[in-house]
Design a protein around this motif. Structure first.
Motif, PDB file in Angstrom:
ATOM      1  N   HIS A 175       0.987  -1.356   0.141  1.00 16.23           N
ATOM      2  CA  HIS A 175      -0.177  -0.288   0.176  1.00 16.23           C
ATOM      3  C   HIS A 175       1.081   1.226   0.377  1.00 16.23           C
ATOM      4  N   SER A 178       2.177   1.372  -3.298  1.00 13.79           N
ATOM      5  CA  SER A 178       1.863   2.284  -4.894  1.00 13.79           C
ATOM      6  C   SER A 178       1.487   3.749  -3.918  1.00 13.79           C
ATOM      7  N   ASP A 182       2.782   6.045  -7.292  1.00 16.69           N
ATOM      8  CA  ASP A 182       1.423   7.213  -7.451  1.00 16.69           C
ATOM      9  C   ASP A 182       1.972   8.137  -7.333  1.00 16.69           C
ATOM     10  N   LEU A 194      -0.182   2.099 -13.112  1.00 17.51           N
ATOM     11  CA  LEU A 194      -1.432   1.178 -11.918  1.00 17.51           C
ATOM     12  C   LEU A 194      -2.878   1.260 -12.299  1.00 17.51           C
ATOM     13  N   GLY A 217      -3.165   5.465  -5.207  1.00 19.75           N
ATOM     14  CA  GLY A 217      -2.319   4.284  -4.928  1.00 19.75           C
ATOM     15  C   GLY A 217      -3.194   3.438  -6.601  1.00 19.75           C
ATOM     16  N   LEU A 218      -3.624   1.695  -6.105  1.00 19.46           N
ATOM     17  CA  LEU A 218      -4.029   1.589  -6.526  1.00 19.46           C
ATOM     18  C   LEU A 218      -5.628   1.822  -7.192  1.00 19.46           C
TER      19      LEU A 218
END
Length: 498
Positions: A175, A178, A182, A194, A217-218
């Motif tokens: 987490h 990512s 980002d 992503l 992030g994702l």
């Protein structure tokens, strides 16, 4: 029904777990799937583009592993049902009301639908009626129960405690990574990579705020990233507080806290403030429950953070003004913005639905809220709300010492950390949650916490051989012992770790 590429990968892993997998692999599979909240494993075009998230799809395979006649888990299922009976009642009532309530109260109440309609505008409503979102909500309610049951069953097995700790730490660093990618790769081709994980039918929102890049992030938006990050943060922080692999969980919690601050999500700031207040209150009321020196280290870390900010402001003088403007916009300014007024309107729908349905609720999936508390009240009424509160009480178990600090055994200590984290992770959803369904990490941690603190398990798992095999305790000669060597088991800094 369409299987996505994420679903294909999960199906391969899931089949391996059903046929050959261990408890450790099943726990890792569930927890790593739970961080993909912006992804879809299965797309359902017939239900208006709804999707099955990866954690729910992974649950199918872990459930099959538990139900396998020779899997060794099935015998624990009756006890798991008893441990989670209030969550089961909450979900069963919600599933029944999702089908019956929109039909029973059809046309008698106007709602803002769960699936937004463009022509409605920010405050438009439509008459209450059954929708595909009621079916989706039913599936999610069932999934929340099965997650708790699965983790409850698996947590009774040898090695599950260590696997749970390692999986949460691994998920936390994925987490964090990512989020950093980002933030640093925004506007580059890497952003397309992503975006592969954002294949669910969620609106991609919040690119910037007051000149700051909002971290997703994702996931689809900053607030969801912050909500997931906060759940992982409280889990690692509570484990650090109880000296569970503290050298790793401490740095992980610090990394997650930094990402929450950088996320620019108002829910993150409010949740961090609430947790800090509760942390200080616990330290005042139960100072002896914490391991020696832990409160001092927490105070040093807090002063270190303040010192770092002061040094940063000296080298970048304009930064404090920019940060203050951002915080003001994301918190105090929310109430005056169109977004804040819309969220208040959504939240009040839950209260109006409770009154209009005579306390019964109008069913999960019938309306969009902006507070999980109001969503629960409006969706499942008084009966569902009381059942959910009773399950929270069962999860936290305030009368246990492990709920406030170190427990009598390593398993109790970890159970207390996960039980506290399960309650605390609901803070962001109580501020901005759109539905009554609790997040996956709540079910995972709550189900595991109850199982880890069961007395029947302690007799097996805290025996010298079992404890030493796990590597969570060290054996020392008893002081002044004569004759055959005796041992005293003392918790080390790596409680429950391999």
């Amino acid at each position: 029904m369409e299987l996505t590429y994420i679903g294909v990968v999960q199906a391969i892993i899931g089949l391996y777990i059903v046929l050959l997998g261990s408890v450790r692999s099943a726990i890792f599979f569930l927890i790593l799937s739970a961080i993909l909240m912006g992804s879809a494993a299965v797309v359902l075009p017939a239900l208006g583009g709804s999707s099955i998230p990866p954690v729910q799809f992974a649950l199918l395979f872990t459930t099959l592993r538990i139900l396998a006649p020779k899997g060794g888990y099935l015998g624990f299922l009756p006890d798991a049902v008893g441990d989670n009976k209030w969550l089961i009642f909450f979900a069963m009532y919600g599933m029944a009301s999702a089908y019956l309530a929109p039909r029973l109260f059809a046309g008698s109440f106007d709602v803002f639908p769960m699936q937004p309609i463009e022509y409605l505008g920010p405050f438009g409503t439509v008459p209450l009626a059954p929708t595909p979102q009621n079916i989706t909500a039913t599936f999610y309610m069932f999934g929340a129960v099965m997650l708790a049951l699965s983790c409850n069953v698996m947590s009774r097995m040898p090695g599950a405690a260590a696997a749970m700790i390692s999986a949460i730490i691994t998920a936390s660093w994925i987490h964090i990574t990512s989020g950093i990618l980002d933030l640093t790769m925004r506007g580059t081709p890497f952003e397309d990579f992503l975006a592969i994980f954002r294949n669910a039918s969620y609106a991609q929102l919040d690119a910037t705020a007051s000149g700051f890049v909002r971290i997703r992030g994702l996931l689809a938006e900053a607030s969801i990233y912050a909500g997931l990050g906060f759940a992982l943060f409280v889990a690692t922080a509570e484990m650090w507080y109880r000296s569970i692999r503290s050298s790793v969980t401490g740095w992980t919690a610090i990394g997650l806290a930094m990402m929450l601050v950088l996320s620019t999500a108002s829910t993150a700031y409010v949740a961090l403030a609430v947790y800090a207040a509760l942390f200080m209150l616990r330290a005042i009321l139960f100072p002896s429950a914490a391991p020696a020196g832990k409160l001092m280290r927490a105070a040093i870390a807090a002063f270190g953070a303040v010192f770092f900010l002061c040094a940063l402001f000296i080298f970048v003088p304009q930064l404090p003004i920019a940060i203050w403007e951002l915080i003001a916009e994301m918190t105090f300014g929310k109430s005056e913005s169109l977004s804040g007024q819309q969220r208040l309107f959504w939240a009040m729908q839950g209260w109006h639905a409770l009154i209009a349905s005579y306390g019964l609720g109008i069913g999960p999936g019938s309306f969009r809220s902006s507070s999980q508390i109001m969503a629960v009240l409006g969706s499942v009424g008084i009966f569902g709300f009381v059942a959910f509160v009773l399950y929270l009480v069962r999860t936290f178990e305030a009368t246990r010492r492990s709920s406030w600090g170190l427990g009598a055994t390593p398993r109790k200590t970890l159970g207390g950390a996960l039980g506290s984290a399960a309650i605390l992770c609901l803070i962001p959803a109580s501020i901005s949650g759109p539905s009554p369904v609790p997040m996956a990490f709540f079910s995972i941690m709550a189900g595991a916490a109850i199982a880890l603190r069961r007395p029947v398990q302690e007799a097996v798992e805290t025996s010298p051989d079992a404890a030493l095999e796990r590597g969570g305790l060290r054996s020392f000669p008893a002081k002044g012992a004569r004759g055959p060597r005796k041992t005293v088991l003392r918790p080390s800094n790596r409680v429950c770790a391999r």
